[in-house]
Design a protein around this motif. Structure first.
Motif, PDB file in Angstrom:
ATOM      1  N   TYR A 190       7.528  -4.024  51.017  1.00 11.38           N
ATOM      2  CA  TYR A 190       6.241  -4.410  51.273  1.00 11.38           C
ATOM      3  C   TYR A 190       5.798  -5.281  52.553  1.00 11.38           C
ATOM      4  O   TYR A 190       4.753  -5.234  53.172  1.00 11.38           O
ATOM      5  CB  TYR A 190       5.629  -5.332  50.074  1.00 11.38           C
ATOM      6  CG  TYR A 190       6.384  -6.689  50.016  1.00 11.38           C
ATOM      7  CD1 TYR A 190       5.447  -7.894  50.464  1.00 11.38           C
ATOM      8  CD2 TYR A 190       7.479  -6.876  49.652  1.00 11.38           C
ATOM      9  CE1 TYR A 190       6.003  -9.098  50.262  1.00 11.38           C
ATOM     10  CE2 TYR A 190       7.914  -8.201  49.236  1.00 11.38           C
ATOM     11  CZ  TYR A 190       7.257  -9.478  49.885  1.00 11.38           C
ATOM     12  OH  TYR A 190       7.672 -10.438  49.760  1.00 11.38           O
ATOM     13  N   LEU A 191       6.912  -5.836  53.113  1.00 13.49           N
ATOM     14  CA  LEU A 191       6.599  -6.793  54.448  1.00 13.49           C
ATOM     15  C   LEU A 191       6.530  -5.819  55.502  1.00 13.49           C
ATOM     16  O   LEU A 191       5.460  -6.002  56.510  1.00 13.49           O
ATOM     17  CB  LEU A 191       7.751  -7.812  54.646  1.00 13.49           C
ATOM     18  CG  LEU A 191       7.806  -8.881  53.537  1.00 13.49           C
ATOM     19  CD1 LEU A 191       9.268  -9.725  54.014  1.00 13.49           C
ATOM     20  CD2 LEU A 191       6.528  -9.919  53.591  1.00 13.49           C
ATOM     21  N   ARG A 192       7.164  -4.833  55.421  1.00 17.75           N
ATOM     22  CA  ARG A 192       7.106  -3.915  56.768  1.00 17.75           C
ATOM     23  C   ARG A 192       5.881  -3.177  56.685  1.00 17.75           C
ATOM     24  O   ARG A 192       5.012  -2.696  57.620  1.00 17.75           O
ATOM     25  CB  ARG A 192       8.375  -2.968  56.775  1.00 17.75           C
ATOM     26  CG  ARG A 192       9.341  -3.435  57.564  1.00 17.75           C
ATOM     27  CD  ARG A 192      10.589  -2.494  57.452  1.00 17.75           C
ATOM     28  NE  ARG A 192      11.826  -2.857  58.268  1.00 17.75           N
ATOM     29  CZ  ARG A 192      13.053  -2.481  58.032  1.00 17.75           C
ATOM     30  NH1 ARG A 192      13.384  -1.951  56.899  1.00 17.75           N
ATOM     31  NH2 ARG A 192      13.856  -2.990  58.774  1.00 17.75           N
TER      32      ARG A 192
ATOM     33  N   ARG B 186       3.134  -4.319  55.350  1.00 12.53           N
ATOM     34  CA  ARG B 186       1.905  -5.239  55.740  1.00 12.53           C
ATOM     35  C   ARG B 186       2.176  -4.958  57.419  1.00 12.53           C
ATOM     36  O   ARG B 186       0.758  -5.128  57.937  1.00 12.53           O
ATOM     37  CB  ARG B 186       2.259  -6.450  55.376  1.00 12.53           C
ATOM     38  CG  ARG B 186       2.054  -6.603  53.770  1.00 12.53           C
ATOM     39  CD  ARG B 186       2.248  -8.055  53.338  1.00 12.53           C
ATOM     40  NE  ARG B 186       1.941  -8.287  52.011  1.00 12.53           N
ATOM     41  CZ  ARG B 186       2.016  -9.363  50.896  1.00 12.53           C
ATOM     42  NH1 ARG B 186       2.589 -10.412  51.933  1.00 12.53           N
ATOM     43  NH2 ARG B 186       1.887  -9.475  49.814  1.00 12.53           N
ATOM     44  N   ASP B 187       3.247  -5.258  57.892  1.00 12.03           N
ATOM     45  CA  ASP B 187       3.122  -5.027  59.473  1.00 12.03           C
ATOM     46  C   ASP B 187       2.454  -3.744  59.837  1.00 12.03           C
ATOM     47  O   ASP B 187       1.854  -3.602  60.978  1.00 12.03           O
ATOM     48  CB  ASP B 187       4.591  -5.422  60.071  1.00 12.03           C
ATOM     49  CG  ASP B 187       5.174  -6.813  59.543  1.00 12.03           C
ATOM     50  OD1 ASP B 187       4.286  -7.684  59.317  1.00 12.03           O
ATOM     51  OD2 ASP B 187       6.513  -6.907  59.797  1.00 12.03           O
TER      52      ASP B 187
ATOM     53  N   GLU C 267      -1.873  -8.187  50.712  1.00 15.27           N
ATOM     54  CA  GLU C 267      -2.347  -9.315  50.106  1.00 15.27           C
ATOM     55  C   GLU C 267      -3.787  -8.999  49.449  1.00 15.27           C
ATOM     56  O   GLU C 267      -4.574  -8.172  50.378  1.00 15.27           O
ATOM     57  CB  GLU C 267      -2.445 -10.499  51.168  1.00 15.27           C
ATOM     58  CG  GLU C 267      -1.154 -11.121  51.419  1.00 15.27           C
ATOM     59  CD  GLU C 267      -1.081 -11.799  52.452  1.00 15.27           C
ATOM     60  OE1 GLU C 267      -0.796 -13.302  52.175  1.00 15.27           O
ATOM     61  OE2 GLU C 267      -1.248 -11.748  53.613  1.00 15.27           O
TER      62      GLU C 267
ATOM     63  N   ASN D 278       2.906 -11.237  46.016  1.00  9.69           N
ATOM     64  CA  ASN D 278       3.707 -10.156  46.471  1.00  9.69           C
ATOM     65  C   ASN D 278       3.890  -9.059  45.498  1.00  9.69           C
ATOM     66  O   ASN D 278       3.629  -9.571  44.176  1.00  9.69           O
ATOM     67  CB  ASN D 278       5.081 -10.469  47.132  1.00  9.69           C
ATOM     68  CG  ASN D 278       6.014 -11.414  46.080  1.00  9.69           C
ATOM     69  OD1 ASN D 278       6.343 -10.921  45.070  1.00  9.69           O
ATOM     70  ND2 ASN D 278       5.894 -12.618  46.335  1.00  9.69           N
TER      71      ASN D 278
END
Length: 563
Positions: free
Chosen positions: A231-233, A235-236, A256, A404
């Protein structure tokens, strides 16, 4: 000299070596040898009050840790009772290792007491089922079963253990008990893509991906639960290239809530902007999704103007329900680093102008304010939001601001009422310091109510938020919309007094009148330990938008909700 132990002792040592600290289950005659070995180990047993509850408790650990979780049941009715939880795990790709007792080999096929043909019953619901017929099989099978459950597209694996096999002795080669022999695959780096022929197909995929994306006027990401760990990648990725995204129910929290790139949940109860965007996009980038009917609506009408790129770890899902123009069978973790490093030239200004128009269509509902008020007084620290299945599930999905995707846990593909309470127990056992909140309905809570005993026995920090409208809400809603308001079987004409019920279980109880503010709610939420919070709402409230069965996602029903 080689060490000799029983099959059941070997199983327990194996599970210890995998770091499993507790195992839920319900014992019975045919699995008592395994329980004897369990009693001699450092693994804690969690006694569920029903085998279905045991399966969901195991799911709670697997869903929060991503690790294979074990569950023990006896033969016959124990197997039958567990099937619902295993079917749920199979559909949502949850790694479970099931150990079931079986009658002794000599009695199989004689209709012995509590005998069932377990393998034939459960085989469609698991990645693989093993029938142990010779004691030395267990050495190879355990390693294989554990690896199979937790690799690729994860899921349940079942081991059926005749009672007499469990007590037989086996020798451990060279006196060593080394169960961690499986080699972990090395993750490749961006440098290796051009050095190794094995990744030539990925290189070609990336070139075609770039070509399709840059030719698109309205690209759209379609993201599901299979992409949660990245999920972090993700979002990026959407932030860097300004590509709008929609998510499935299982993909909520990947973006988010207030991220402008996030168009929200798609599908039957998806946002207007998400479903409208699906109707006009010209490139759909699907990652970690199944194209299931609740997400797509009428599949023959789904994204017919779009070229489809599908990335998934399971080759069987690619093109199964929707033809694709570009496919890649890989773990998303092996793809995203390269996508992020690319330099895409994207022209989608007109798409964003249209998206802003759709965002002006009102989707207000009183449950939105209730849930936002609830979220505003959450205690500090890690928290997990779980639901059962029904209207409350959809409202939470629509309105709750998940931090998250790891904090959001629900039953997706099977939509299993009774999922919430026992799964919350498993989450709390795995995350002892976290706050665990389980939203349930007055219909769902009755499905596995007996696990309140397990919750009290374990004294876990779980709060059950009971949304009570005295109906099977989604059933009533569909009867109102499509069956002339003929309410057959959707109203509860009797309910227990939940206050007295909680008292009998030794569980704290309070009722939250949401119209009076959040002060009392905040005090209850901050208090450690198990509790139930009852929230009464009108039966007239429905879940909207609503895409009727057989319709496209753009043929949604909007309804004015009255207080």
């Amino acid at each position: 000299m080689r060490e000799q132990i029983t099959v059941s002792q070997y199983i327990i040592r194996f599970l210890e070596s995998k770091g499993i600290q507790w195992i839920p289950g319900v014992p019975g005659g045919t699995i008592l040898p395994l329980y004897e070995s369990l009693a001699e180990s450092r693994i804690e047993h969690v006694l569920a009050r029903h085998e279905q509850g045991a399966g969901f408790i195991a799911q709670g650990r697997a869903r929060t840790t991503g690790e294979v979780s074990a569950v023990f049941v006896s033969s016959g009715p124990g197997v039958a009772n567990l099937i619902t939880a295993v079917a749920d795990a199979q559909r949502d790709s949850i790694p479970l290792l099931v150990f079931s007792g079986q009658v002794p080999l000599a009695l199989i096929g004689t209709d012995a007491f509590q005998e069932l043909p377990t393998a034939s019953i459960v085989s469609p619901l698991v990645k693989k089922v093993y029938k142990i017929e010779e004691p030395n099989q267990i050495i190879e099978i355990l390693d294989e079963a554990y690896h199979l459950s937790g690799s690729g597209k994860m899921g349940p694996v079942w081991i059926d253990l005749p009672k007499n096999i469990q007590t037989q002795g086996i020798e451990i080669p060279d006196g060593n008990f080394n169960l961690d022999s499986l080699k972990k695959e090395e993750l490749f780096t961006t440098k290796r893509i051009e050095e190794e022929p094995a990744y030539e197909s990925l290189y070609l995929f990336l070139q075609e991906f770039k070509s399709l994306l840059e030719a698109s006027d309205f690209p759209l990401l379609y993201i599901g639960g299979g992409a949660k760990k990245e999920y972090l990648r993700l979002r990026d990725f959407v932030s860097r290239f300004q590509i709008p995204a929609v998510t499935t129910l299982m993909g909520l929290g990947i973006f988010e809530k207030n991220d402008p790139m996030n168009l929200g949940m798609m599908g039957m109860h998806g946002t207007v902007v998400a479903n409208e965007a699906l109707g006009v996009c010209d490139l759909l980038i699907a990652i970690g999704v199944r194209f299931d009917d609740r997400a797509t609506g009428a599949i023959q009408k789904f994204c017919n103007q779009a070229k489809v790129i599908h990335i998934d770890i399971d080759a069987r899902e690619i093109g199964k329900n929707k033809p694709v123009h570009l496919r890649l069978q890989k773990d998303i973790s092996e793809v995203l680093p390269f996508l992020i490093e690319e330099d895409f030239c994207i022209q989608n200004t007109k798409a964003w102008e249209q998206i802003e128009v759709w965002r002006q269509i009102p989707e207000q509902h009183p449950m939105k304010n209730i849930l936002l008020d609830f979220a505003s007084v959450l205690p500090e620290g890690d928290h997990y939001i779980l639901t059962d299945v029904g209207q409350h599930q959809m409202w939470v999905a629509q309105y709750f601001p998940f931090a998250n995707p790891k904090s959001w846990i629900t039953s997706g593909g099977q939509g299993t009422m009774g999922f919430g309470l026992p799964t919350a127990i498993g989450v709390a056992l795995s995350q002892r310091e976290a706050h665990v909140f389980c939203f349930s309905g007055d219909g769902s809570i009755m499905m596995n109510l007996q696990e309140l005993s397990t919750l009290k026995e374990q004294n876990l920090n779980v709060k059950v938020i009971l949304i009570n409208n005295e109906h099977l809400g989604l059933v009533k809603q569909q009867q109102d919309l499509f069956y002339g308001s003929k309410h057959s079987g959707s109203k509860f004409h009797f309910h227990p007094d939940f206050s007295l019920l909680c008292q009998s279980f030794g569980i704290g109880y309070s009722e939250w009148d949401w119209s009076l503010g959040t002060d009392e709610l905040q005090r209850v939420l901050e208090k450690k330990g198990p509790a139930m919070i009852e929230v009464r709402i009108p039966a007239s409230w429905g879940v909207y938008p609503f895409v009727p069965g057989g319709k496209s996602n753009q043929e949604y029903v909007l309804d004015k909700i009255t207080m």
